[in-house]
Design a protein around this motif. Structure first.
Motif, PDB file in Angstrom:
ATOM      1  N   GLN A 156       0.814  -1.220   0.000  1.00  9.62           N
ATOM      2  CA  GLN A 156       0.000   0.000   0.000  1.00  9.62           C
ATOM      3  C   GLN A 156       0.848   1.272   0.000  1.00  9.62           C
ATOM      4  OE1 GLN A 156      -3.397   0.086  -0.244  1.00  9.62           O
ATOM      5  NE2 GLN A 156      -3.282   2.300  -0.319  1.00  9.62           N
ATOM      6  N   LYS A 157       1.976   1.253   0.687  1.00 10.42           N
ATOM      7  CA  LYS A 157       2.829   2.442   0.764  1.00 10.42           C
ATOM      8  C   LYS A 157       3.367   2.860  -0.603  1.00 10.42           C
ATOM      9  CE  LYS A 157       4.396   1.889   5.497  1.00 10.42           C
ATOM     10  NZ  LYS A 157       5.539   1.687   6.388  1.00 10.42           N
ATOM     11  N   GLU A 158       3.480   1.919  -1.544  1.00 14.28           N
ATOM     12  CA  GLU A 158       4.043   2.222  -2.864  1.00 14.28           C
ATOM     13  C   GLU A 158       2.991   2.366  -3.951  1.00 14.28           C
ATOM     14  OE1 GLU A 158       7.298  -0.338  -3.943  1.00 14.28           O
ATOM     15  OE2 GLU A 158       8.280  -0.079  -2.014  1.00 14.28           O
ATOM     16  N   LEU A 159       1.707   2.273  -3.592  1.00 13.74           N
ATOM     17  CA  LEU A 159       0.648   2.345  -4.598  1.00 13.74           C
ATOM     18  C   LEU A 159       0.679   3.653  -5.375  1.00 13.74           C
ATOM     19  CD1 LEU A 159      -1.816   1.215  -6.034  1.00 13.74           C
ATOM     20  CD2 LEU A 159      -3.230   2.079  -4.139  1.00 13.74           C
ATOM     21  N   GLU A 160       0.765   4.771  -4.679  1.00 13.24           N
ATOM     22  CA  GLU A 160       0.758   6.058  -5.381  1.00 13.24           C
ATOM     23  C   GLU A 160       1.937   6.186  -6.337  1.00 13.24           C
ATOM     24  OE1 GLU A 160       0.146   9.490  -2.917  1.00 13.24           O
ATOM     25  OE2 GLU A 160      -1.682   8.639  -2.032  1.00 13.24           O
ATOM     26  N   ASN A 161       3.114   5.762  -5.920  1.00 12.32           N
ATOM     27  CA  ASN A 161       4.286   5.821  -6.805  1.00 12.32           C
ATOM     28  C   ASN A 161       4.094   4.942  -8.036  1.00 12.32           C
ATOM     29  OD1 ASN A 161       5.709   7.626  -5.211  1.00 12.32           O
ATOM     30  ND2 ASN A 161       6.663   6.013  -4.020  1.00 12.32           N
ATOM     31  N   ALA A 162       3.402   3.834  -7.872  1.00 13.73           N
ATOM     32  CA  ALA A 162       3.142   2.945  -9.005  1.00 13.73           C
ATOM     33  C   ALA A 162       2.190   3.591 -10.012  1.00 13.73           C
ATOM     34  CB  ALA A 162       2.557   1.629  -8.509  1.00 13.73           C
ATOM     35  N   LEU A 163       1.291   4.448  -9.549  1.00 14.59           N
ATOM     36  CA  LEU A 163       0.248   5.008 -10.410  1.00 14.59           C
ATOM     37  C   LEU A 163       0.563   6.372 -11.016  1.00 14.59           C
ATOM     38  CD1 LEU A 163      -2.845   4.028  -8.243  1.00 14.59           C
ATOM     39  CD2 LEU A 163      -2.170   3.019 -10.436  1.00 14.59           C
ATOM     40  N   ILE A 164       1.411   7.138 -10.387  1.00 21.93           N
ATOM     41  CA  ILE A 164       1.670   8.503 -10.866  1.00 21.93           C
ATOM     42  C   ILE A 164       2.141   8.488 -12.311  1.00 21.93           C
ATOM     43  CG2 ILE A 164       3.196  10.515 -10.602  1.00 21.93           C
ATOM     44  CD1 ILE A 164       2.991  10.071  -7.571  1.00 21.93           C
ATOM     45  N   GLY A 165       1.450   9.254 -13.148  1.00 21.37           N
ATOM     46  CA  GLY A 165       1.831   9.431 -14.548  1.00 21.37           C
ATOM     47  C   GLY A 165       1.404   8.322 -15.492  1.00 21.37           C
ATOM     48  N   MET A 166       0.651   7.343 -15.025  1.00 22.55           N
ATOM     49  CA  MET A 166       0.259   6.233 -15.899  1.00 22.55           C
ATOM     50  C   MET A 166      -0.901   6.640 -16.822  1.00 22.55           C
ATOM     51  SD  MET A 166       2.298   3.700 -15.280  1.00 22.55           S
ATOM     52  CE  MET A 166       3.573   4.944 -15.147  1.00 22.55           C
ATOM     53  N   ASP A 167      -0.825   6.201 -18.075  1.00 26.00           N
ATOM     54  CA  ASP A 167      -1.871   6.457 -19.069  1.00 26.00           C
ATOM     55  C   ASP A 167      -2.856   5.294 -19.169  1.00 26.00           C
ATOM     56  OD1 ASP A 167      -0.740   8.931 -19.946  1.00 26.00           O
ATOM     57  OD2 ASP A 167       0.737   7.791 -21.090  1.00 26.00           O
ATOM     58  N   LEU A 168      -2.421   4.119 -18.761  1.00 25.18           N
ATOM     59  CA  LEU A 168      -3.235   2.909 -18.823  1.00 25.18           C
ATOM     60  C   LEU A 168      -2.997   2.116 -17.545  1.00 25.18           C
ATOM     61  CD1 LEU A 168      -4.948   0.726 -20.340  1.00 25.18           C
ATOM     62  CD2 LEU A 168      -2.785  -0.126 -21.261  1.00 25.18           C
ATOM     63  N   VAL A 169      -4.099   1.702 -16.902  1.00 24.62           N
ATOM     64  CA  VAL A 169      -3.992   0.864 -15.711  1.00 24.62           C
ATOM     65  C   VAL A 169      -4.828  -0.381 -15.960  1.00 24.62           C
ATOM     66  CG1 VAL A 169      -4.406   0.674 -13.234  1.00 24.62           C
ATOM     67  CG2 VAL A 169      -3.696   2.869 -14.198  1.00 24.62           C
ATOM     68  N   ILE A 170      -4.195  -1.531 -15.821  1.00 25.15           N
ATOM     69  CA  ILE A 170      -4.884  -2.812 -15.979  1.00 25.15           C
ATOM     70  C   ILE A 170      -4.977  -3.438 -14.594  1.00 25.15           C
ATOM     71  CG2 ILE A 170      -4.830  -5.082 -17.058  1.00 25.15           C
ATOM     72  CD1 ILE A 170      -3.130  -3.772 -19.302  1.00 25.15           C
ATOM     73  N   ILE A 171      -6.207  -3.769 -14.183  1.00 23.10           N
ATOM     74  CA  ILE A 171      -6.428  -4.329 -12.849  1.00 23.10           C
ATOM     75  C   ILE A 171      -6.843  -5.792 -12.974  1.00 23.10           C
ATOM     76  CG2 ILE A 171      -7.710  -4.135 -10.691  1.00 23.10           C
ATOM     77  CD1 ILE A 171      -8.210  -1.193 -11.323  1.00 23.10           C
ATOM     78  N   PRO A 172      -5.865  -6.708 -12.919  1.00 19.66           N
ATOM     79  CA  PRO A 172      -6.195  -8.132 -12.885  1.00 19.66           C
ATOM     80  C   PRO A 172      -6.253  -8.643 -11.445  1.00 19.66           C
ATOM     81  CG  PRO A 172      -3.878  -7.883 -13.290  1.00 19.66           C
ATOM     82  CD  PRO A 172      -4.458  -6.477 -13.157  1.00 19.66           C
ATOM     83  N   ALA A 173      -6.255  -7.706 -10.500  1.00 14.82           N
ATOM     84  CA  ALA A 173      -6.126  -8.041  -9.083  1.00 14.82           C
ATOM     85  C   ALA A 173      -7.308  -8.827  -8.553  1.00 14.82           C
ATOM     86  CB  ALA A 173      -5.981  -6.753  -8.272  1.00 14.82           C
ATOM     87  N   GLY A 174      -7.051  -9.525  -7.485  1.00 13.16           N
ATOM     88  CA  GLY A 174      -8.109 -10.239  -6.799  1.00 13.16           C
ATOM     89  C   GLY A 174      -7.785 -11.700  -6.645  1.00 13.16           C
ATOM     90  N   VAL A 175      -8.735 -12.401  -6.106  1.00 14.43           N
ATOM     91  CA  VAL A 175      -8.565 -13.836  -5.895  1.00 14.43           C
ATOM     92  C   VAL A 175      -9.445 -14.586  -6.877  1.00 14.43           C
ATOM     93  CG1 VAL A 175      -8.000 -13.566  -3.449  1.00 14.43           C
ATOM     94  CG2 VAL A 175     -10.367 -13.932  -4.120  1.00 14.43           C
ATOM     95  N   PRO A 176      -9.012 -15.750  -7.324  1.00 15.34           N
ATOM     96  CA  PRO A 176      -9.866 -16.555  -8.197  1.00 15.34           C
ATOM     97  C   PRO A 176     -10.957 -17.228  -7.372  1.00 15.34           C
ATOM     98  CG  PRO A 176      -7.816 -17.702  -7.777  1.00 15.34           C
ATOM     99  CD  PRO A 176      -7.701 -16.352  -7.116  1.00 15.34           C
ATOM    100  N   ARG A 177     -12.026 -17.581  -8.025  1.00 16.35           N
ATOM    101  CA  ARG A 177     -13.116 -18.274  -7.344  1.00 16.35           C
ATOM    102  C   ARG A 177     -12.670 -19.693  -7.003  1.00 16.35           C
ATOM    103  NH1 ARG A 177     -19.266 -18.151  -9.616  1.00 16.35           N
ATOM    104  NH2 ARG A 177     -20.231 -19.302  -7.928  1.00 16.35           N
TER     105      ARG A 177
END
Length: 130
Positions: free
Chosen positions: A42-63
């Motif tokens: 969580q502490k690095e989330l903002e640094n990961a997102l700053i300036g991005m033009d495309l964000v792909i969210i494959p996050a989560g758990v499988p069923r």
């Protein structure tokens, strides 16, 4: 891997709450001019997102066996919500592809987060079935 090899991608940020640095190590050796950076927690989330033009969210758990759609939604909705709050703050103009299941339920969560933040653009939010 395909994103890294795409000549239109110059910078690729990988974010995870557990393994981002491992994923970076997995794809970094493969040839291209793309710079790959790993972000962890969580502490690095903002640094990961700053300036991005495309964000792909494959996050989560499988069923898992015995898990209902509601169980899956309760876990993945929280993950999508947190990521979209970061997107709204750090890269509000980014195109967002939500792959987290159940997509027909997580995309509306993302839309609501963006509406509340004043950054919702229906042309920039996509649900992707994998």
């Amino acid at each position: 891997m395909l994103m890294k090899m795409n000549p239109l991608v110059s910078v690729l940020h990988l974010y995870d709450v557990v393994n981002a640095r491992c994923h970076k190590a997995d794809i970094s050796p493969h040839g291209s001019g793309c710079v790959v950076r790993g972000f962890l927690g969580q502490k690095e989330l903002e640094n990961a997102l700053i300036g991005m033009d495309l964000v792909i969210i494959p996050a989560g758990v499988p069923r898992k066996p015995g898990m209902t759609r509601d169980d899956l939604f309760n876990i993945n909705a929280g993950i999508v919500k947190t990521l979209c709050e970061g997107i709204a703050k750090c890269c509000p103009k980014a195109i967002v592809n939500v792959i987290s299941n159940p997509v027909n339920s997580t995309v509306p969560i993302a839309a609501e987060v963006f509406r509340k933040a004043g950054t919702y653009d229906p042309k920039r939010l996509l649900g992707v079935y994998a």
